[in-house]
Structure formats: C-alpha cells, structure tokens
Motif scaffolding. Structure first.
Motif, PDB file in Angstrom:
ATOM      1  N   UNK A 168       0.860  -1.207   0.000  1.00 57.62           N
ATOM      2  CA  UNK A 168       0.000   0.000   0.000  1.00 57.62           C
ATOM      3  C   UNK A 168       0.886   1.242   0.000  1.00 57.62           C
ATOM      4  N   UNK A 169       1.492   1.547  -1.140  1.00 56.70           N
ATOM      5  CA  UNK A 169       2.547   2.565  -1.171  1.00 56.70           C
ATOM      6  C   UNK A 169       2.093   3.968  -0.760  1.00 56.70           C
ATOM      7  N   UNK A 170       0.920   4.410  -1.240  1.00 56.89           N
ATOM      8  CA  UNK A 170       0.489   5.781  -0.913  1.00 56.89           C
ATOM      9  C   UNK A 170       0.375   5.973   0.593  1.00 56.89           C
ATOM     10  N   UNK A 171      -0.277   5.018   1.242  1.00 58.75           N
ATOM     11  CA  UNK A 171      -0.497   5.141   2.687  1.00 58.75           C
ATOM     12  C   UNK A 171       0.810   5.020   3.467  1.00 58.75           C
ATOM     13  N   UNK A 172       1.675   4.116   3.017  1.00 56.62           N
ATOM     14  CA  UNK A 172       2.957   3.940   3.707  1.00 56.62           C
ATOM     15  C   UNK A 172       3.811   5.200   3.528  1.00 56.62           C
ATOM     16  N   UNK A 173       3.755   5.768   2.323  1.00 59.61           N
ATOM     17  CA  UNK A 173       4.483   7.011   2.046  1.00 59.61           C
ATOM     18  C   UNK A 173       4.012   8.124   2.991  1.00 59.61           C
ATOM     19  N   UNK A 174       2.680   8.229   3.167  1.00 57.94           N
ATOM     20  CA  UNK A 174       2.128   9.268   4.045  1.00 57.94           C
ATOM     21  C   UNK A 174       2.618   9.114   5.487  1.00 57.94           C
ATOM     22  N   UNK A 175       2.664   7.869   5.966  1.00 65.68           N
ATOM     23  CA  UNK A 175       3.151   7.659   7.334  1.00 65.68           C
ATOM     24  C   UNK A 175       4.623   8.067   7.426  1.00 65.68           C
ATOM     25  N   UNK A 176       5.393   7.727   6.398  1.00 65.31           N
ATOM     26  CA  UNK A 176       6.817   8.102   6.391  1.00 65.31           C
ATOM     27  C   UNK A 176       6.978   9.622   6.425  1.00 65.31           C
ATOM     28  N   UNK A 177       6.144  10.322   5.666  1.00 64.81           N
ATOM     29  CA  UNK A 177       6.199  11.795   5.661  1.00 64.81           C
ATOM     30  C   UNK A 177       5.900  12.339   7.049  1.00 64.81           C
ATOM     31  N   UNK A 178       4.832  11.809   7.646  1.00 63.20           N
ATOM     32  CA  UNK A 178       4.383  12.292   8.946  1.00 63.20           C
ATOM     33  C   UNK A 178       5.459  12.095  10.010  1.00 63.20           C
ATOM     34  N   UNK A 179       6.203  10.998   9.908  1.00 67.61           N
ATOM     35  CA  UNK A 179       7.206  10.681  10.937  1.00 67.61           C
ATOM     36  C   UNK A 179       8.642  10.940  10.482  1.00 67.61           C
ATOM     37  N   UNK A 180       8.802  11.700   9.386  1.00 70.35           N
ATOM     38  CA  UNK A 180      10.145  12.058   8.909  1.00 70.35           C
ATOM     39  C   UNK A 180      11.060  10.841   8.704  1.00 70.35           C
ATOM     40  N   UNK A 181      10.502   9.837   8.074  1.00 70.64           N
ATOM     41  CA  UNK A 181      11.283   8.634   7.773  1.00 70.64           C
ATOM     42  C   UNK A 181      11.577   8.585   6.278  1.00 70.64           C
ATOM     43  N   UNK A 182      12.786   8.206   5.921  1.00 68.33           N
ATOM     44  CA  UNK A 182      13.096   8.020   4.502  1.00 68.33           C
ATOM     45  C   UNK A 182      12.514   6.678   4.064  1.00 68.33           C
ATOM     46  N   UNK A 183      11.724   6.712   2.997  1.00 64.06           N
ATOM     47  CA  UNK A 183      11.130   5.468   2.488  1.00 64.06           C
ATOM     48  C   UNK A 183      12.067   4.827   1.466  1.00 64.06           C
ATOM     49  N   UNK A 184      12.388   3.560   1.704  1.00 68.35           N
ATOM     50  CA  UNK A 184      13.186   2.783   0.751  1.00 68.35           C
ATOM     51  C   UNK A 184      12.364   1.575   0.344  1.00 68.35           C
ATOM     52  N   UNK A 185      12.165   1.405  -0.949  1.00 70.87           N
ATOM     53  CA  UNK A 185      11.398   0.248  -1.411  1.00 70.87           C
ATOM     54  C   UNK A 185      12.337  -0.909  -1.724  1.00 70.87           C
TER      55      UNK A 185
END
Ligand SMILES: *Cc1c(COP(=O)(O)O)cnc(C)c1O
Length: 387
Positions: A168-185
């Motif tokens: 679920x990339x969109x939702x996971x991306x949003x959580x990463x944004x909210x918590x200042x986490x770099x997303x790596x796929x």
C-alpha cells in the motif's frame, strides 16, 4: 473444514504436467550470444557496454530516472540505506515477514532493525497498524524521528513488495512523511509490478531490485538501485565504484566506499533477459490465473491474488490456508514436494531468527499468522505454455 490433500495434488497436476522447481531462470533469447560477446571481446568485468545498456533498459522499464546496477540486491540495499543517511545506532523499520537480506542490510550499517507487522491483503507492511504503533512509540523532534523507549533515531523504513505483490505505497508514504522517515522500497522481487499506474519503486527516495538466480529476471547475481534524485544517483554510482575520482592513471578516492558495481558479463545476461521480460510477465500472470482457477474447487484454502490497486508480477505464487487449517501446512508441503512440485513455506518471521530476536518490534501477530498459513508454489515463467 479440513483440506483434502488429494484435491490439492489434483489441482497442482492440472496446472503442472511435470515436476517443477520453485523458481528457475528461463533462457530463451540472446543470453548465450551476449555473454559470448563479452568473453570474445575480453570485456567481462568493470568496463564494456552492457552495464550501461542494462541500466538504460531498466530506466525505461521501471520508469525511474536513474538506475545503478550492482553485484547483488543485498549490496544495492546496503548502499541505498547508506545513501538514505542511515547511520550506526539508528533504527530502521522493516517488515517482519521478509527475506532476511532486508534486515541484514540494516545490520551491515551498524543499525538495528525494528520489525513491523504485515497485512493479509498485501502480505506487506500494514500502514494502519504501522501508524498506530508509531503514534505511541515514536516522537518527531526537529524533523527527526526517535524511538521513545530506546531513545534511538529511527531514520528510515524499508517497504518490501512481498512475493512481487505491491504494498500500500500511498499510505505507507504518508506515514513516512508524517514521521520524517526516509522510504526505501525493497522491490527485489517486484520487477514488472505496478502500483496503480506506475511501476513500483518511485515512492521510495531510493529503491532496489534483485537479479538473483531465483528472481523473475536474472543476471546470475545482481541488483540495482533506482532513484529519481540526480544527486543521489551520482553519489550511488560513486560509492558503488570505490569512490574513485576520474584520472588517467592515479588511484584517488575521496570517501570510504564499496566495490558493488555489476560486472559486464552479468549485465550481458541481464540485457538478454530483459528483452523477454514482457513475455515472462504474461506467462507468469497466466500461470497465476491457472492456479487460481484450479484451486477454486479446493476447500480450506485460497490462492492469493493481487490487491485491487495493483498489477503484480506474481513472482511467487502463494496459497493461503484458512485459519483452521494452519496445522496442516507441513503435511501439505510434504505431499506436494513428494510429487516433485517444489513448494516452500514463507520465510521464518524475522523476530524468530536468533540474531534478531531481541530487536525492537511491534505486535507482529499477523505476520506470524501469515507465516503459519502460506505455501509458495512453483512459479517459473516457462511453466506456463499457451494451450
Ligand atoms: C532476493 C531478495 C533480496 C536480496 O537480493 P540478492 O540479490 O539475493 O542479494 C532482498 N530482499 C528481498 C525481499 C528479496 O527477495
């Protein structure tokens, strides 16, 4: 209702006329020609045209601006985490149900994996559960996320597209944004898979693919880093080639770095393989559909199909036993394997591995539950042939 093992075998035999391994490469194109060209010309290693050609082909297939080919997927992940700024003593969020390489790459940087639960609709990270977990176990200060309990910085999140099925990339991306986490796929298994309309790998700041012998496309051993960020791409190229500065003869290097560049002979194999990727993807979808139809008549289990928002490459086909049949998993695995249809359980959940059992984690009951019920079936692209 318990499962009739004979019906399971019958379904398998209706799809696969012959014994089959879990996943084998399909060499049906120019593999021999291109590899021979490398040997004939002497360009087998760090120079020769195939690496650049392979990267160019991947750029268009993955719809990523920059692609850097590496020696393995694990090496790509290690380098990607370093490029994302992961440092020793950090924590990196990682699905509890994944191949061990995802967690190993974190440890290679001196960081600690922090395991996240998965969901049964995608087999990948559950974004709602992730957000709930972070809401009471993490805090953000000056754009940095910290684990409240351990005090360590949580720098990144690795999102794995399990068995090739997009998360679920969109939702996971949003959580990463909210918590200042770099997303790596970690798209190691997901070459050719699409999330909504795009190839996976563009939500992450950096993404990786694997070309190991058991993946959809192989270079023998190999991997790639994907990114749309020009500066990161330059740095990726630099740190995967010993950080050597261009000079006609001097050996000058300006930072500690890796020797992770893919050799030309592996890229040659990869170029030939990519020419047939469209066919591999069609065959794999057809094989999945054939399994899906065959297992409809077997009570007590379900064939896993791609989430609605995604187009999966069906890297590994998956049966999920109903809850009440979990105890029969091993005996079903036994009877299928006895017939030489090579089938496997999912990976042992990370928190059950001795080196990771003391790592931080959230409630991981769904990943345990999935592990207890998953059976992966033979999935090579050449197993399906047009009737
Ligand atoms: C295969 C795989 C890797 C590692 O790739 P290698 O090329 O074997 O090093 C990493 N993550 C996942 C999820 C994989 O399936």
């Amino acid at each position: 209702m318990s499962i009739d093992k004979n019906l399971v075998l019958k379904a398998m035999e209706s799809v696969l006329p012959n014994p089959a391994s879990l996943h084998e490469p399909s060499f049906i194109g120019n593999e021999w020609k291109y590899v021979k060209e490398c040997i004939d010309s002497g360009w087998v290693s760090s120079a020769g045209g195939y690496v650049e050609k392979f990267e160019e082909q991947l750029t268009s297939i993955c719809e990523s601006k920059y692609v850097i080919a590496t020696v393995t997927g694990t090496a790509a992940l290690h380098a990607a985490l370093a490029l994302a700024g992961v440092e020793s003593e950090n924590e990196v969020l990682c699905p509890n149900l994944t191949f061990v390489a995802s967690a190993n790459a974190i440890v290679q940087l001196g960081a600690t994996p922090h395991f996240i639960d998965c969901q049964n609709s995608t087999l990948s990270i559950d974004p709602l559960k992730l957000e709930e977990h972070l809401s009471f176990s993490a805090k953000v200060e000056q754009n940095k996320c910290y684990n409240i309990k351990t005090g360590r910085k949580i720098s990144a999140l690795i999102c794995v597209h399990t068995f090739g099925h997009p998360a679920e990339l969109d939702q996971i991306f949003d959580v990463c944004e909210k918590y200042s986490l770099v997303l790596i796929e970690d798209a190691a298994e997901a070459l050719g898979s699409r999330y909504k309309t795009r190839h996976v790998g563009s939500h992450g700041k950096l993404s990786v693919i694997s070309f190991n012998g058991n993946k959809t496309v192989t270079t023998g051993g190999g991997g790639a880093i994907l990114t749309n960020d020009e500066d990161l791409a330059k740095l990726a190229r630099h740190i995967t080639t010993t950080a050597k500065l261009p000079h006609p003869w001097e050996y000058r290097h300006d930072m500690p770095a890796y020797n992770y560049r893919m050799p030309n002979i592996n890229a040659a194999l990869g170029c030939a393989q990519l020419e047939n990727l469209p066919l591999f993807l069609i065959n794999k979808r057809n094989l999945a559909e054939a399994y899906n139809n065959a297992f409809k008549s077997v009570n007590g289990l379900k064939f896993f199909t791609e989430p609605k928002f995604a187009e999966s490459n069906y890297w590994l086909n998956t049966l999920i036993l109903d809850q009440e049949n979990a105890e029969e998993k091993d005996s079903i695995l036994n009877s299928i394997n006895e017939k030489k249809f090579s089938s496997r359980p999912a990976w042992t959940p990370m928190h059950k591995l001795p080196m990771f059992e003391n790592c931080p984690r959230m409630d991981v009951s769904e990943s345990e539950n999935l592990y207890a019920r998953i059976i992966n079936l033979p999935s090579s692209a050449h197993l399906w042939e047009a009737p």
